[in-house]
Scaffold this motif. Structure first.
Motif, PDB file in Angstrom:
ATOM      1  N   SER A  84       0.828  -1.211   0.000  1.00  0.00           N
ATOM      2  CA  SER A  84       0.000   0.000   0.000  1.00  0.00           C
ATOM      3  C   SER A  84       0.859   1.256   0.000  1.00  0.00           C
ATOM      4  CB  SER A  84      -0.929  -0.008   1.218  1.00  0.00           C
ATOM      5  OG  SER A  84      -1.764  -1.146   1.214  1.00  0.00           O
ATOM      6  N   LEU A 106      -5.767   3.875   1.461  1.00  0.00           N
ATOM      7  CA  LEU A 106      -6.353   2.796   0.672  1.00  0.00           C
ATOM      8  C   LEU A 106      -6.109   2.934  -0.822  1.00  0.00           C
ATOM      9  CD1 LEU A 106      -9.798   2.485   2.484  1.00  0.00           C
ATOM     10  CD2 LEU A 106      -7.717   1.231   2.924  1.00  0.00           C
ATOM     11  N   PRO A 107      -4.909   2.643  -1.322  1.00  0.00           N
ATOM     12  CA  PRO A 107      -4.627   2.814  -2.746  1.00  0.00           C
ATOM     13  C   PRO A 107      -5.415   1.830  -3.607  1.00  0.00           C
ATOM     14  CG  PRO A 107      -2.839   1.668  -1.661  1.00  0.00           C
ATOM     15  CD  PRO A 107      -3.765   2.108  -0.572  1.00  0.00           C
ATOM     16  N   LEU A 110      -5.190  -2.161  -3.915  1.00  0.00           N
ATOM     17  CA  LEU A 110      -5.842  -3.099  -3.008  1.00  0.00           C
ATOM     18  C   LEU A 110      -7.030  -3.778  -3.664  1.00  0.00           C
ATOM     19  CD1 LEU A 110      -5.768  -1.143   0.369  1.00  0.00           C
ATOM     20  CD2 LEU A 110      -4.207  -2.894  -0.453  1.00  0.00           C
ATOM     21  N   ILE A 224      -7.928  -5.378   4.644  1.00  0.00           N
ATOM     22  CA  ILE A 224      -8.685  -4.558   3.698  1.00  0.00           C
ATOM     23  C   ILE A 224     -10.134  -4.431   4.158  1.00  0.00           C
ATOM     24  CG2 ILE A 224      -9.482  -4.405   1.309  1.00  0.00           C
ATOM     25  CD1 ILE A 224      -6.941  -5.900   0.495  1.00  0.00           C
ATOM     26  N   PRO A 452      -1.349   3.543   5.131  1.00  0.00           N
ATOM     27  CA  PRO A 452      -2.614   3.850   4.448  1.00  0.00           C
ATOM     28  C   PRO A 452      -3.857   3.310   5.135  1.00  0.00           C
ATOM     29  CG  PRO A 452      -0.954   3.211   2.845  1.00  0.00           C
ATOM     30  CD  PRO A 452      -0.365   2.954   4.195  1.00  0.00           C
TER      31      PRO A 452
END
Length: 627
Positions: A84, A106-107, A110, A224, A452
């Motif tokens: 991330s 949260l890129p 994911l 996640i 993140p």
């Protein structure tokens, strides 16, 4: 051998006991374990076993033994954090672009981790066919014979050397007769099933690889899912201040996540992975796996055998073995490659902290300063950001060309122990916490852990900056300029210049909304024509007084009735968001910023809240006047 301690900011002797990975920096070019070349200023990372050696590059035979501390527990979600961070900063550079900032939360990468990854579909299909269960219950095996001494009544196959053995062991005789010896026991050949054949060892080790892989993937998908759940709860929360929710939702709103997208897919993927894990663990608890000793190993490159080629049950093992072997190449990397991998992770985390810093400064209304170094203008201060030293980000606060305060952000990558810096101007930051049971939690308990999945990361950095700037404001209140030329004092003492008051040869500039900063700067320029030093000090004092006029939370300017200030105290309330700032200079210097119509606490209000108290000695040590 001397090393630089990032925690204390001082050079020390290399400790003789266990040292944490990433805490120390070499002061001269060295060789780590005789293989990894470290330039001056490189960080000592654990790249192999716990024991290591360090030697000067020009004296490679003068080795100093050292031992790295073992991490309390390697997080199984470790990879998704690194992935991330790299995904967030891989296309962004602080030296090139500080205007278009990517979201630090949260890129989009994911999204791919939410689905089954190679080779998981093949593993799921192999488990569903039941062939692995058949191998576990009815495996291929070999037959081997072992010599064993048994009573004559139980002997089935006599060993070829039974007569010779009997002649040498009289204790096995029952009695002697005229024609010979009557034995009570005899050496026999006993047949045993041999389960530890090459193909069964491959099957057992493949089950181990599957279990390890699935544990890591389940931890990733759960991380996640926790991030998604936290984002949804945060957006719908009515306990936190609306401005904090707006700032953070704007950050992850720029990322890939949305409530409608991904949550169902994440739950389905997690369920399928857990089913596969349950199946694999069931195979490891019984059958042929229990008959293969854990010490039995096979090389990564399998050799072709007839069983792998013609037995339909074993035929599918080899492709899965090759897939897991290609996905797990860490063991085959050299020590130099492992060191470079850790150093690259550290560089990515440093850039991630710089991104958080830029986000925090943008929220604070800072403007970028053009120059060779990364710099910003915040109120009356210039912030210079220096990243030349590996493992440190220095934020220098300057005014009128003088350094007022220096804040060092120490980048340590992974928290392996409860280390605390005694230097108040050093902040320790980590990408993950290995001292807890889980690397990713739904709440931000440790203010030094930034990644993140921590939605308060930008607010944590902002809180550090806000406290430093507020401490400068508190130490220098009321803004005063001394040793003023008489003609300048006379011009600035006219009735229309109401916000500037004189006291002897000193000029006091109190925070006021009666005259905008631009008007006050014009008064100073007219009065100090030809006296640049005095004009510079006056403009800084005016900027210091005007810093609080524009609300630090919502950006709305305060009006005349919203500010009450004198030499000893100040009170300012934002007319829009009701952010209240109170300051006192006696009996103890103190400054507090909070929302007047809301609760208090970082989790509720974010990084704009400040609460500082100074005793008299602390004020004398920290006071940075402009006289």
């Amino acid at each position: 051998m001397k090393v630089y301690d990032l925690l204390t900011g001082k050079e020390v002797d290399l400790p003789g006991d266990a040292i944490p990975s990433g805490r120390y920096r070499v002061t001269d070019a060295c060789l780590l374990n005789g293989e990894v070349k470290l330039s001056r200023g490189a960080i000592l990372w654990r790249s192999g076993q716990g024991t290591a050696s360090l030697a000067p590059e020009n004296q490679p035979y003068r080795r100093v033994s050292m031992r790295f501390a073992q991490a309390p527990g390697q997080s199984t979600a470790h990879d998704v954090i690194d992935l991330s961070i790299v995904a967030v900063v891989e296309s962004w550079s602080p030296e090139v672009d500080t205007a278009n900032l990517p979201s630090p939360l949260l890129p989009a990468v994911l999204r791919d981790r939410m689905e089954l990854m190679f080779p998981e579909p093949y593993l799921e299909r192999a488990l569903a066919t039941g062939q692995w269960d058949e191998i576990s219950v009815r495996p291929r095996l070999d037959m081997h014979y072992v010599p064993e001494t048994l009573p004559v009544a139980r002997a089935k196959r006599v060993h070829a050397s039974a007569v010779e053995h009997l002649s040498q062991h009289s204790e096995l005789w029952a009695r002697r007769s005229i024609i010979g010896v009557v034995p009570s026991k005899v050496l026999t050949r006993v047949s045993e099933d041999d389960y530890v054949i090459y193909e069964n060892v491959v099957f057992a080790r493949l089950l181990d690889s599957c279990a390890y892989w699935l544990n890591g993937r389940i931890a990733e998908v759960r991380a996640i899912a926790d991030g998604q759940s936290t984002a949804i709860q945060f957006e719908k929360s009515d306990e936190r201040h609306r401005l904090l929710i707006k700032r953070i939702c704007a950050l992850w709103g720029e990322a890939w996540f949305s409530e409608a997208e991904g949550t169902q897919a994440t739950r389905e993927t997690l369920e399928r992975l857990e089913q596969m894990k349950s199946h694999v663990e069931r195979l490891r608890r019984a059958g042929v796996y229990k008959r293969v000793p854990p010490s039995a190993k096979v090389p990564l490159r399998l050799r072709p055998t007839n069983i792998f080629q013609y037995d339909r049950r074993y035929r599918e093992l080899r492709p899965l073995w090759d897939a897991f072997a290609s996905a797990s190449t860490t063991d085959r990397a050299s020590e130099s490659e492992r060191y470079q991998s850790v150093a690259a992770r550290h560089t990515s985390f440093r850039n991630y902290v710089l991104l958080l810093l830029c986000h925090a400064l943008r929220d604070m209304g800072a403007t970028k300063i053009t120059g060779p170094r990364l710099g910003f203008r915040v109120g009356p201060w210039d912030l210079k950001i220096d990243t030349e030293d590996i493992g440190e980000i220095r934020v220098q606060i300057l005014a009128c060309g003088a350094l007022l305060r220096s804040r060092v952000l120490v980048i340590l990558l992974a928290k392996e122990d409860e280390a605390v810096s005694r230097d108040p101007n050093r902040s320790i930051l980590y990408a993950e916490d290995l001292t807890t049971a889980s690397a990713i939690e739904s709440c931000d308990e440790d203010p030094g852990v930034l990644n993140p999945f921590r939605f308060f990361s930008v607010e944590r950095i902002r809180q550090i900056l806000e406290k430093d700037l507020s401490a400068l404001f508190l130490d220098q209140y009321p803004p005063t300029v001394g040793r003023m030329p008489r003609h300048v004092l006379e011009k600035l003492s006219e009735p229309d210049v109401a916000v500037l008051s004189t006291a002897g040869d000193r000029l006091v500039v109190l925070p006021s909304a009666k005259a905008p900063a631009a008007v006050q700067y014009r008064w100073v320029s007219d009065a100090c024509a030809g006296n640049l030093e005095t004009a510079s000090r006056l403009k800084y004092a005016i900027g210091l007084g005007q810093w609080l006029v524009r609300c630090r939370a919502c950006g709305v300017n305060a009006g005349g009735p919203d500010i009450s200030a004198d030499d000893r105290a100040l009170r300012l309330v934002c007319p829009s968001c009701r952010l209240e700032t109170t300051l006192r200079t006696s009996p103890v210097r103190s400054m507090r910023t909070r929302f007047a119509d809301w609760g208090t606490g970082f989790d509720l209000c974010g990084g704009v809240e400040v609460d500082i108290r100074r005793d008299e000695l602390d004020t004398q040590l920290r006071h940075a006047g402009i006289d």
